[in-house]
Design a protein around this motif. Sequence first.
Motif, PDB file in Angstrom:
ATOM      1  N   TRP A  17     -12.413  -4.765  -1.403  1.00 24.65           N
ATOM      2  CA  TRP A  17     -11.426  -5.771  -0.993  1.00 24.65           C
ATOM      3  C   TRP A  17     -12.021  -6.661   0.096  1.00 24.65           C
ATOM      4  O   TRP A  17     -11.864  -7.886   0.073  1.00 24.65           O
ATOM      5  CB  TRP A  17     -10.166  -5.078  -0.483  1.00 24.65           C
ATOM      6  CG  TRP A  17      -9.060  -6.007  -0.108  1.00 24.65           C
ATOM      7  CD1 TRP A  17      -8.059  -6.487  -0.915  1.00 24.65           C
ATOM      8  CD2 TRP A  17      -8.831  -6.589   1.189  1.00 24.65           C
ATOM      9  NE1 TRP A  17      -7.229  -7.330  -0.213  1.00 24.65           N
ATOM     10  CE2 TRP A  17      -7.677  -7.418   1.083  1.00 24.65           C
ATOM     11  CE3 TRP A  17      -9.469  -6.501   2.415  1.00 24.65           C
ATOM     12  CZ2 TRP A  17      -7.163  -8.131   2.162  1.00 24.65           C
ATOM     13  CZ3 TRP A  17      -8.965  -7.221   3.495  1.00 24.65           C
ATOM     14  CH2 TRP A  17      -7.818  -8.022   3.365  1.00 24.65           C
ATOM     15  N   ASP A  44      -2.263  -7.497   2.901  1.00 21.96           N
ATOM     16  CA  ASP A  44      -2.301  -6.099   2.483  1.00 21.96           C
ATOM     17  C   ASP A  44      -3.683  -5.867   1.889  1.00 21.96           C
ATOM     18  O   ASP A  44      -4.112  -6.604   1.003  1.00 21.96           O
ATOM     19  CB  ASP A  44      -1.210  -5.849   1.437  1.00 21.96           C
ATOM     20  CG  ASP A  44      -1.049  -4.383   1.093  1.00 21.96           C
ATOM     21  OD1 ASP A  44      -2.044  -3.644   1.217  1.00 21.96           O
ATOM     22  OD2 ASP A  44       0.053  -3.985   0.701  1.00 21.96           O
ATOM     23  N   GLY A  46      -4.618  -4.112  -0.203  1.00 23.08           N
ATOM     24  CA  GLY A  46      -4.539  -4.110  -1.664  1.00 23.08           C
ATOM     25  C   GLY A  46      -4.884  -2.816  -2.338  1.00 23.08           C
ATOM     26  O   GLY A  46      -4.653  -2.664  -3.533  1.00 23.08           O
ATOM     27  N   GLN A  47      -5.468  -1.891  -1.629  1.00 22.63           N
ATOM     28  CA  GLN A  47      -5.787  -0.601  -2.218  1.00 22.63           C
ATOM     29  C   GLN A  47      -5.129   0.478  -1.400  1.00 22.63           C
ATOM     30  O   GLN A  47      -4.905   0.321  -0.210  1.00 22.63           O
ATOM     31  CB  GLN A  47      -7.300  -0.355  -2.212  1.00 22.63           C
ATOM     32  CG  GLN A  47      -8.083  -1.308  -3.077  1.00 22.63           C
ATOM     33  CD  GLN A  47      -9.540  -0.889  -3.112  1.00 22.63           C
ATOM     34  OE1 GLN A  47      -9.862   0.282  -2.919  1.00 22.63           O
ATOM     35  NE2 GLN A  47     -10.413  -1.840  -3.352  1.00 22.63           N
ATOM     36  N   ARG A  48      -4.844   1.567  -2.035  1.00 18.68           N
ATOM     37  CA  ARG A  48      -4.333   2.708  -1.291  1.00 18.68           C
ATOM     38  C   ARG A  48      -5.517   3.526  -0.805  1.00 18.68           C
ATOM     39  O   ARG A  48      -6.493   3.721  -1.509  1.00 18.68           O
ATOM     40  CB  ARG A  48      -3.386   3.544  -2.148  1.00 18.68           C
ATOM     41  CG  ARG A  48      -2.097   2.783  -2.438  1.00 18.68           C
ATOM     42  CD  ARG A  48      -1.052   3.690  -3.055  1.00 18.68           C
ATOM     43  NE  ARG A  48       0.204   2.950  -3.177  1.00 18.68           N
ATOM     44  CZ  ARG A  48       1.165   2.978  -2.275  1.00 18.68           C
ATOM     45  NH1 ARG A  48       1.023   3.686  -1.195  1.00 18.68           N
ATOM     46  NH2 ARG A  48       2.259   2.289  -2.461  1.00 18.68           N
ATOM     47  N   ARG A 133      -1.870   5.427   1.280  1.00 21.39           N
ATOM     48  CA  ARG A 133      -1.158   4.667   2.290  1.00 21.39           C
ATOM     49  C   ARG A 133      -1.645   3.229   2.247  1.00 21.39           C
ATOM     50  O   ARG A 133      -2.825   2.962   2.098  1.00 21.39           O
ATOM     51  CB  ARG A 133      -1.405   5.267   3.673  1.00 21.39           C
ATOM     52  CG  ARG A 133      -0.774   4.428   4.766  1.00 21.39           C
ATOM     53  CD  ARG A 133      -0.503   5.225   6.002  1.00 21.39           C
ATOM     54  NE  ARG A 133      -1.660   5.961   6.476  1.00 21.39           N
ATOM     55  CZ  ARG A 133      -1.608   6.741   7.539  1.00 21.39           C
ATOM     56  NH1 ARG A 133      -0.491   6.894   8.195  1.00 21.39           N
ATOM     57  NH2 ARG A 133      -2.672   7.387   7.938  1.00 21.39           N
ATOM     58  N   ARG A 134      -0.738   2.294   2.395  1.00 23.12           N
ATOM     59  CA  ARG A 134      -1.113   0.894   2.438  1.00 23.12           C
ATOM     60  C   ARG A 134      -1.748   0.562   3.781  1.00 23.12           C
ATOM     61  O   ARG A 134      -1.499   1.220   4.786  1.00 23.12           O
ATOM     62  CB  ARG A 134       0.118   0.007   2.220  1.00 23.12           C
ATOM     63  CG  ARG A 134       0.633   0.019   0.785  1.00 23.12           C
ATOM     64  CD  ARG A 134      -0.322  -0.711  -0.133  1.00 23.12           C
ATOM     65  NE  ARG A 134       0.184  -0.767  -1.489  1.00 23.12           N
ATOM     66  CZ  ARG A 134      -0.519  -1.236  -2.508  1.00 23.12           C
ATOM     67  NH1 ARG A 134      -1.747  -1.668  -2.312  1.00 23.12           N
ATOM     68  NH2 ARG A 134       0.001  -1.264  -3.715  1.00 23.12           N
ATOM     69  N   MET A 136      -2.209  -2.694   6.262  1.00 22.54           N
ATOM     70  CA  MET A 136      -1.972  -4.086   6.629  1.00 22.54           C
ATOM     71  C   MET A 136      -3.011  -4.494   7.668  1.00 22.54           C
ATOM     72  O   MET A 136      -3.216  -3.791   8.655  1.00 22.54           O
ATOM     73  CB  MET A 136      -0.560  -4.270   7.179  1.00 22.54           C
ATOM     74  CG  MET A 136       0.545  -3.985   6.174  1.00 22.54           C
ATOM     75  SD  MET A 136       0.409  -4.960   4.658  1.00 22.54           S
ATOM     76  CE  MET A 136       0.570  -6.637   5.299  1.00 22.54           C
TER      77      MET A 136
END
Length: 344
Positions: A17, A44, A46-48, A133-134, A136
Amino acid sequence: MRYIVKVNPKYAGIREWVEKVVREGMPADGEVIYRGRNVLYRADAGQRLEVHCEANRKGYRKVGETGDGMTVGETGEGRTDRKAGETGDGMTVGENGEGRTDRKAGETGDGMTVGENVEGRTDGDMTAGEDARRLMVVVKEFKKPNLVNAYVYTTVRTSKAERSYRNAMRMSELGFLTPEPVAYGEVRNGIKLVSSCYICRELTGASEMRNWEDFPNAGTLIPAFAREIYRLHQAGVWHKDFSPGNILYKETAAEKKETATGKYDFYYVDLNRMKFGVHDRKRQMSMFRSINLNPAETRKLAGYYAAVAGLDKATTEKEALEQLAGYFAERKRKSKLKSLFKRG
Protein backbone atom coordinates in the motif's frame (compact mmCIF):
# COMPACT_ATOMS: atom_id res chain seq x y z
CA MET A 1 12.16 6.92 -12.09
CA ARG A 2 13.31 5.24 -8.92
CA TYR A 3 11.01 4.68 -5.97
CA ILE A 4 12.63 4.53 -2.55
CA VAL A 5 10.47 3.23 0.28
CA LYS A 6 11.30 2.73 3.94
CA VAL A 7 8.67 1.06 6.11
CA ASN A 8 8.71 0.75 9.88
CA PRO A 9 9.19 -3.00 10.49
CA LYS A 10 6.05 -2.96 12.66
CA TYR A 11 4.05 -2.11 9.54
CA ALA A 12 5.70 -4.40 7.00
CA GLY A 13 2.22 -5.80 6.25
CA ILE A 14 1.18 -2.62 4.44
CA ARG A 15 4.34 -2.20 2.38
CA GLU A 16 2.50 -2.71 -0.94
CA TRP A 17 0.00 0.00 0.00
CA VAL A 18 2.84 2.39 0.88
CA GLU A 19 4.63 1.69 -2.40
CA LYS A 20 1.46 2.42 -4.35
CA VAL A 21 1.02 5.75 -2.54
CA VAL A 22 4.62 6.71 -3.33
CA ARG A 23 4.18 5.79 -7.01
CA GLU A 24 0.67 7.11 -7.62
CA GLY A 25 -0.05 9.68 -4.91
CA MET A 26 -3.19 10.08 -2.84
CA PRO A 27 -5.55 7.08 -3.09
CA ALA A 28 -9.18 7.54 -4.17
CA ASP A 29 -10.41 7.35 -0.57
CA GLY A 30 -7.88 9.89 0.71
CA GLU A 31 -9.29 12.91 2.56
CA VAL A 32 -7.32 16.16 2.36
CA ILE A 33 -7.03 17.80 5.77
CA TYR A 34 -4.60 20.58 4.84
CA ARG A 35 -3.45 22.08 1.59
CA GLY A 36 -0.71 24.71 1.53
CA ARG A 37 2.97 24.48 0.75
CA ASN A 38 2.62 20.82 1.67
CA VAL A 39 -0.46 18.60 1.45
CA LEU A 40 -1.73 16.44 4.31
CA TYR A 41 -4.39 13.80 3.90
CA ARG A 42 -5.76 10.95 5.94
CA ALA A 43 -6.36 7.52 4.48
CA ASP A 44 -7.14 3.94 5.38
CA ALA A 45 -4.06 1.86 4.71
CA GLY A 46 -6.46 -0.50 2.94
CA GLN A 47 -5.21 -3.78 4.32
CA ARG A 48 -5.91 -5.53 7.54
CA LEU A 49 -2.83 -6.04 9.64
CA GLU A 50 -2.38 -9.70 10.35
CA VAL A 51 -1.28 -10.70 13.81
CA HIS A 52 -0.65 -14.10 15.26
CA CYS A 53 0.10 -15.58 18.61
CA GLU A 54 3.43 -17.38 18.97
CA ALA A 55 3.82 -20.36 21.22
CA ASN A 56 7.11 -19.09 22.62
CA ARG A 57 5.86 -15.60 23.42
CA LYS A 58 3.01 -14.13 25.39
CA GLY A 59 0.92 -11.68 23.42
CA TYR A 60 0.88 -10.99 19.69
CA ARG A 61 3.32 -10.01 17.01
CA LYS A 62 2.62 -8.71 13.55
CA VAL A 63 3.88 -10.42 10.43
CA GLY A 64 7.28 -8.86 9.70
CA GLU A 65 8.17 -8.32 13.37
CA THR A 66 9.59 -11.80 13.92
CA GLY A 67 13.23 -10.83 13.54
CA ASP A 68 13.82 -14.13 11.72
CA GLY A 69 15.41 -12.74 8.59
CA MET A 70 12.64 -10.66 7.15
CA THR A 71 13.97 -7.40 5.77
CA VAL A 72 12.26 -4.27 4.60
CA GLY A 73 13.70 -3.30 1.22
CA GLU A 74 14.16 -0.01 -0.55
CA THR A 75 12.70 -0.27 -4.02
CA GLY A 76 14.60 0.97 -7.01
CA GLU A 77 18.02 1.06 -5.40
CA GLY A 78 18.89 -2.58 -5.35
CA ARG A 79 19.41 -2.45 -1.61
CA THR A 80 17.54 -3.84 1.33
CA ASP A 81 17.33 -2.24 4.70
CA ARG A 82 18.74 -3.92 7.72
CA LYS A 83 16.62 -6.31 9.70
CA ALA A 84 14.45 -5.11 12.52
CA GLY A 85 16.68 -4.64 15.53
CA GLU A 86 19.80 -4.04 13.45
CA THR A 87 19.26 -0.35 12.79
CA GLY A 88 19.65 2.57 15.14
CA ASP A 89 16.32 3.95 14.01
CA GLY A 90 14.24 0.91 14.85
CA MET A 91 11.50 1.13 17.41
CA THR A 92 12.49 0.21 20.94
CA VAL A 93 10.50 -1.24 23.78
CA GLY A 94 8.94 1.57 25.73
CA GLU A 95 9.07 4.04 22.86
CA ASN A 96 6.36 6.54 23.36
CA GLY A 97 8.22 9.65 22.63
CA GLU A 98 7.73 14.46 15.67
CA GLY A 99 7.65 13.30 21.31
CA ARG A 100 6.71 9.81 21.76
CA THR A 101 4.55 7.55 19.66
CA ASP A 102 0.82 7.80 19.21
CA ARG A 103 -0.96 5.33 21.45
CA LYS A 104 -3.77 3.16 20.30
CA ALA A 105 -6.98 2.65 22.20
CA GLY A 106 -6.21 0.68 25.32
CA GLU A 107 -2.46 1.11 25.22
CA THR A 108 -0.91 1.98 28.53
CA GLY A 109 2.14 3.76 27.20
CA ASP A 110 4.39 1.52 29.27
CA GLY A 111 6.39 -0.06 26.49
CA MET A 112 3.88 -2.40 24.92
CA THR A 113 4.06 -2.85 21.17
CA VAL A 114 1.02 -3.17 18.92
CA GLY A 115 -1.04 -6.14 20.01
CA GLU A 116 1.44 -7.07 22.71
CA ASN A 117 0.98 -7.38 26.44
CA VAL A 118 3.39 -9.00 28.86
CA GLU A 119 0.53 -10.81 30.53
CA GLY A 120 -0.53 -12.49 27.31
CA ARG A 121 -3.59 -10.28 26.79
CA THR A 122 -4.40 -8.46 23.61
CA ASP A 123 -4.44 -4.70 23.97
CA GLY A 124 -6.70 -1.87 22.92
CA ASP A 125 -9.47 -2.72 20.52
CA MET A 126 -8.26 -6.23 19.79
CA THR A 127 -10.00 -9.20 21.29
CA ALA A 128 -8.58 -12.67 21.83
CA GLY A 129 -8.49 -14.54 18.55
CA GLU A 130 -8.91 -11.40 16.46
CA ASP A 131 -6.57 -11.44 13.47
CA ALA A 132 -7.13 -8.05 11.83
CA ARG A 133 -7.32 -4.33 12.36
CA ARG A 134 -7.64 -1.30 10.13
CA LEU A 135 -4.87 1.26 10.08
CA MET A 136 -5.71 4.95 9.65
CA VAL A 137 -2.73 7.05 8.65
CA VAL A 138 -1.87 10.64 7.74
CA VAL A 139 0.29 11.21 4.67
CA LYS A 140 2.32 14.40 4.28
CA GLU A 141 3.25 15.15 0.70
CA PHE A 142 6.09 17.65 0.73
CA LYS A 143 6.21 20.49 -1.75
CA LYS A 144 8.36 19.66 -4.75
CA PRO A 145 11.84 21.02 -4.05
CA ASN A 146 13.33 23.81 -6.13
CA LEU A 147 16.02 22.95 -8.66
CA VAL A 148 18.90 23.34 -6.22
CA ASN A 149 17.31 21.40 -3.36
CA ALA A 150 16.21 18.67 -5.75
CA TYR A 151 19.87 17.68 -5.93
CA VAL A 152 20.89 18.76 -2.43
CA TYR A 153 18.33 16.40 -0.85
CA THR A 154 19.91 13.36 -2.53
CA THR A 155 23.58 14.26 -2.24
CA VAL A 156 24.38 16.74 0.54
CA ARG A 157 21.55 16.03 2.98
CA THR A 158 18.54 13.77 3.28
CA SER A 159 15.02 14.68 2.15
CA LYS A 160 12.46 16.22 4.48
CA ALA A 161 10.49 12.97 4.34
CA GLU A 162 13.44 10.87 5.46
CA ARG A 163 14.36 13.36 8.19
CA SER A 164 10.76 13.34 9.45
CA TYR A 165 10.79 9.56 9.70
CA ARG A 166 14.20 9.22 11.31
CA ASN A 167 13.62 12.09 13.74
CA ALA A 168 10.30 10.58 14.79
CA MET A 169 12.05 7.30 15.45
CA ARG A 170 14.73 9.07 17.45
CA MET A 171 12.20 11.01 19.49
CA SER A 172 10.50 7.72 20.32
CA GLU A 173 13.78 6.24 21.47
CA LEU A 174 14.30 9.25 23.73
CA GLY A 175 10.90 8.78 25.34
CA PHE A 176 8.88 11.55 23.68
CA LEU A 177 5.54 11.32 21.91
CA THR A 178 4.82 11.78 18.21
CA PRO A 179 2.23 10.24 15.89
CA GLU A 180 3.84 6.88 15.27
CA PRO A 181 6.03 6.81 12.14
CA VAL A 182 4.89 4.30 9.54
CA ALA A 183 7.00 4.98 6.45
CA TYR A 184 8.50 7.49 4.06
CA GLY A 185 8.96 7.42 0.32
CA GLU A 186 10.83 9.26 -2.39
CA VAL A 187 10.60 9.47 -6.17
CA ARG A 188 13.92 10.17 -7.87
CA ASN A 189 15.01 10.80 -11.42
CA GLY A 190 18.68 9.91 -11.33
CA ILE A 191 20.06 11.97 -8.45
CA LYS A 192 17.24 14.49 -8.66
CA LEU A 193 14.51 14.31 -6.02
CA VAL A 194 11.11 14.61 -7.72
CA SER A 195 8.79 14.18 -4.74
CA SER A 196 8.66 12.73 -1.24
CA CYS A 197 6.14 11.89 1.46
CA TYR A 198 6.03 10.90 5.11
CA ILE A 199 3.39 8.60 6.62
CA CYS A 200 2.43 8.31 10.28
CA ARG A 201 -0.39 6.93 12.37
CA GLU A 202 -3.41 9.18 12.70
CA LEU A 203 -3.54 10.88 16.10
CA THR A 204 -7.04 11.58 17.38
CA GLY A 205 -8.30 13.49 20.38
CA ALA A 206 -5.33 15.86 20.61
CA SER A 207 -5.42 19.68 20.59
CA GLU A 208 -2.92 22.25 19.38
CA MET A 209 -1.15 24.47 21.88
CA ARG A 210 -2.11 27.53 19.85
CA ASN A 211 -3.75 30.30 21.94
CA TRP A 212 -3.25 28.40 25.16
CA GLU A 213 -4.06 31.52 27.19
CA ASP A 214 -7.71 30.99 26.25
CA PHE A 215 -7.82 27.39 27.49
CA PRO A 216 -9.83 26.72 30.66
CA ASN A 217 -7.05 24.38 31.82
CA ALA A 218 -4.21 26.86 31.16
CA GLY A 219 -3.41 27.04 34.87
CA THR A 220 -2.23 23.43 34.91
CA LEU A 221 -1.32 22.99 31.23
CA ILE A 222 1.35 25.70 31.00
CA PRO A 223 3.39 24.55 34.04
CA ALA A 224 3.22 21.02 32.62
CA PHE A 225 4.39 22.28 29.24
CA ALA A 226 7.32 24.06 30.89
CA ARG A 227 8.36 20.76 32.48
CA GLU A 228 8.11 19.12 29.07
CA ILE A 229 10.38 21.74 27.47
CA TYR A 230 12.90 21.16 30.24
CA ARG A 231 12.76 17.42 29.51
CA LEU A 232 13.45 18.12 25.84
CA HIS A 233 16.43 20.29 26.72
CA GLN A 234 17.81 17.75 29.18
CA ALA A 235 17.63 15.14 26.40
CA GLY A 236 19.45 17.46 23.99
CA VAL A 237 16.47 17.93 21.65
CA TRP A 238 16.47 21.13 19.61
CA HIS A 239 13.22 21.58 17.68
CA LYS A 240 13.90 24.40 15.23
CA ASP A 241 10.23 24.83 14.36
CA PHE A 242 8.86 24.84 17.90
CA SER A 243 5.60 26.66 17.22
CA PRO A 244 2.23 26.03 18.92
CA GLY A 245 0.77 24.45 15.78
CA ASN A 246 3.48 21.78 15.86
CA ILE A 247 2.79 20.79 19.47
CA LEU A 248 -0.30 18.83 20.44
CA TYR A 249 -1.48 17.69 23.82
CA LYS A 250 -3.92 15.27 25.39
CA GLU A 251 -5.05 14.91 28.95
CA THR A 252 -3.67 11.73 30.43
CA ALA A 253 -6.21 8.91 30.48
CA ALA A 254 -7.91 8.55 33.87
CA GLU A 255 -6.67 5.00 34.33
CA LYS A 256 -3.08 5.95 33.56
CA LYS A 257 -0.63 7.18 36.15
CA GLU A 258 0.49 10.77 35.80
CA THR A 259 3.51 11.26 33.57
CA ALA A 260 6.62 13.37 34.11
CA THR A 261 4.54 16.32 32.92
CA GLY A 262 1.63 15.72 35.25
CA LYS A 263 -1.72 14.85 33.69
CA TYR A 264 -0.81 15.84 30.13
CA ASP A 265 0.87 14.08 27.20
CA PHE A 266 2.58 16.23 24.57
CA TYR A 267 3.02 15.19 20.95
CA TYR A 268 5.32 16.73 18.33
CA VAL A 269 4.84 17.03 14.57
CA ASP A 270 6.78 18.61 11.68
CA LEU A 271 10.01 17.04 12.83
CA ASN A 272 12.17 17.47 9.75
CA ARG A 273 13.89 20.53 11.30
CA MET A 274 15.39 19.00 14.42
CA LYS A 275 18.79 18.41 15.92
CA PHE A 276 19.83 16.06 18.71
CA GLY A 277 22.64 16.28 21.21
CA VAL A 278 22.24 20.06 21.53
CA HIS A 279 22.90 21.51 24.99
CA ASP A 280 23.89 25.05 24.00
CA ARG A 281 21.76 27.40 26.07
CA LYS A 282 21.18 29.97 23.34
CA ARG A 283 19.97 27.34 20.90
CA GLN A 284 17.75 25.78 23.51
CA MET A 285 16.22 29.15 24.43
CA SER A 286 15.48 29.76 20.74
CA MET A 287 12.59 27.32 21.22
CA PHE A 288 10.81 30.20 22.98
CA ARG A 289 11.15 32.21 19.76
CA SER A 290 7.61 31.74 18.46
CA ILE A 291 5.96 29.47 20.99
CA ASN A 292 3.45 32.24 21.74
CA LEU A 293 3.34 35.67 20.10
CA ASN A 294 1.95 37.24 23.26
CA PRO A 295 4.95 38.53 25.28
CA ALA A 296 3.06 38.10 28.57
CA GLU A 297 2.47 34.42 27.83
CA THR A 298 6.06 33.87 26.71
CA ARG A 299 7.24 35.46 29.95
CA LYS A 300 4.89 33.28 31.98
CA LEU A 301 6.10 30.08 30.30
CA ALA A 302 9.74 31.12 30.77
CA GLY A 303 9.08 31.74 34.46
CA TYR A 304 7.68 28.25 34.94
CA TYR A 305 10.61 26.84 32.96
CA ALA A 306 13.11 28.67 35.17
CA ALA A 307 11.51 27.19 38.28
CA VAL A 308 11.75 23.65 36.91
CA ALA A 309 15.30 24.08 35.59
CA GLY A 310 16.57 25.84 38.72
CA LEU A 311 17.49 28.97 36.78
CA ASP A 312 17.21 32.63 37.63
CA LYS A 313 13.68 33.68 36.74
CA ALA A 314 14.43 37.26 35.62
CA THR A 315 17.33 36.15 33.40
CA THR A 316 15.34 33.34 31.82
CA GLU A 317 12.35 35.58 31.11
CA LYS A 318 14.66 38.17 29.55
CA GLU A 319 16.27 35.55 27.28
CA ALA A 320 12.89 34.22 26.18
CA LEU A 321 11.56 37.70 25.39
CA GLU A 322 14.73 38.50 23.43
CA GLN A 323 14.07 35.42 21.30
CA LEU A 324 10.50 36.57 20.67
CA ALA A 325 11.71 40.06 19.74
CA GLY A 326 14.18 38.49 17.30
CA TYR A 327 11.35 36.54 15.70
CA PHE A 328 9.28 39.71 15.20
CA ALA A 329 12.30 41.55 13.75
CA GLU A 330 13.01 38.74 11.29
CA ARG A 331 9.38 38.59 10.23
CA LYS A 332 9.43 42.35 9.61
CA ARG A 333 12.58 42.06 7.46
CA LYS A 334 11.04 39.32 5.36
CA SER A 335 7.88 41.34 4.88
CA LYS A 336 9.92 44.31 3.60
CA LEU A 337 11.84 42.12 1.19
CA LYS A 338 8.63 40.67 -0.22
CA SER A 339 7.17 44.12 -0.76
CA LEU A 340 10.34 45.21 -2.59
CA PHE A 341 10.16 42.23 -4.93
CA LYS A 342 6.50 42.94 -5.63
CA ARG A 343 7.30 46.51 -6.60
CA GLY A 344 10.02 45.35 -8.92
